[in-house]
Design a protein around this motif. Structure first.
Motif, PDB file in Angstrom:
ATOM      1  N   GLY A  11       0.785  -1.226   0.000  1.00 45.02           N
ATOM      2  CA  GLY A  11       0.000   0.000   0.000  1.00 45.02           C
ATOM      3  C   GLY A  11       0.819   1.278   0.000  1.00 45.02           C
ATOM      4  N   ILE A  29      -4.042  -0.180  -1.065  1.00 40.41           N
ATOM      5  CA  ILE A  29      -5.007  -0.947  -0.267  1.00 40.41           C
ATOM      6  C   ILE A  29      -6.291  -0.130  -0.165  1.00 40.41           C
ATOM      7  N   GLU A  40      -4.793  10.179  -2.314  1.00 39.49           N
ATOM      8  CA  GLU A  40      -4.245   9.916  -0.984  1.00 39.49           C
ATOM      9  C   GLU A  40      -2.942  10.683  -0.774  1.00 39.49           C
ATOM     10  N   ASP A  99      -1.984   9.334   7.377  1.00 34.23           N
ATOM     11  CA  ASP A  99      -2.656   9.017   6.111  1.00 34.23           C
ATOM     12  C   ASP A  99      -3.887   9.893   5.938  1.00 34.23           C
TER      13      ASP A  99
HETATM   14  N1  SME Z   1      -5.059   3.209   1.283  1.00 36.78           N
HETATM   15  C1  SME Z   1      -4.042   2.948   2.248  1.00 36.78           C
HETATM   16  C2  SME Z   1      -4.537   2.050   3.346  1.00 36.78           C
HETATM   17  C3  SME Z   1      -5.110   2.774   4.498  1.00 36.78           C
HETATM   18  S1  SME Z   1      -6.650   3.277   4.308  1.00 36.78           S
HETATM   19  O1  SME Z   1      -7.024   3.820   3.071  1.00 36.78           O
HETATM   20  C4  SME Z   1      -7.340   4.002   5.609  1.00 36.78           C
HETATM   21  C5  SME Z   1      -2.827   2.327   1.600  1.00 36.78           C
HETATM   22  O2  SME Z   1      -2.857   1.926   0.445  1.00 36.78           O
HETATM   23  O3  SME Z   1      -1.820   2.232   2.275  1.00 36.78           O
END
Ligand code: SME
Length: 150
Positions: A74, A98, A107, A123
């Motif tokens: 992730g 993830i 993100e 995050d």
């Molecule tokens: N998207 C994140 C995982 C954490 S959640 O989205 C709260 C990742 O790829 O590390």
């Protein structure tokens, strides 16, 4: 539409956490303040380094977050592995992303250091594509560094 005022956010975080050294108390307070500061932020929280190569969920705001993330996986894992910020405009284009929430489109993950090194990652997820900017990265990193003693 609420947009963050980083000067104000930094001041609020500094005054709320002044003198506090408990890392969970700091994480809970920052997750809450940052989450409520901007409508782009749909999930905000910490994953803590609990053993070599392993992240576990910490204080957060938003929907359910996955409990355990190995460093190999992730966006959070990449941040922990490289000890460097990950700004991901399109999560579907990030290998190994993830999906804790299928609504997440972009993100930002930042490393959290104390005086001894990496203790967590911070995050932020958005349901909007390309929601995060370099300004977000720089300003939030400064708040983390100020709060956790770097
Ligand atoms: N998207 C994140 C995982 C954490 S959640 O989205 C709260 C990742 O790829 O590390």
């Amino acid at each position: 539409m609420k947009t963050v005022d980083y000067k104000e956010l930094a001041q609020v975080c500094a005054s709320l956490t002044e003198g506090e050294t408990d890392q969970i108390a700091l994480m809970a307070t920052l997750a809450c303040e940052v989450f409520h500061a901007d409508d782009r932020f749909d999930w905000v929280g910490f994953y803590r380094v609990v053993s070599p190569g392993l992240l576990k969920i910490g204080p957060y705001q938003g929907g359910h977050g996955c409990l355990v993330i190995p460093f190999e996986r992730g966006v959070c894992g990449a941040c922990a592995r490289e000890e460097a910020a990950q700004l991901v405009p399109d999560v579907d284009a990030f290998p190994g992303h993830i999906a804790c929430a299928s609504s997440t489109r972009s993100e930002l993950v930042l490393p959290v250091f104390d005086a001894n090194g990496l203790i967590a990652v911070f995050d932020l997820d958005s349901d909007q594509p390309d929601a995060f900017t370099l300004e977000d990265q720089v300003q939030l990193q400064a708040i983390l560094d100020q709060s956790f003693g770097q």
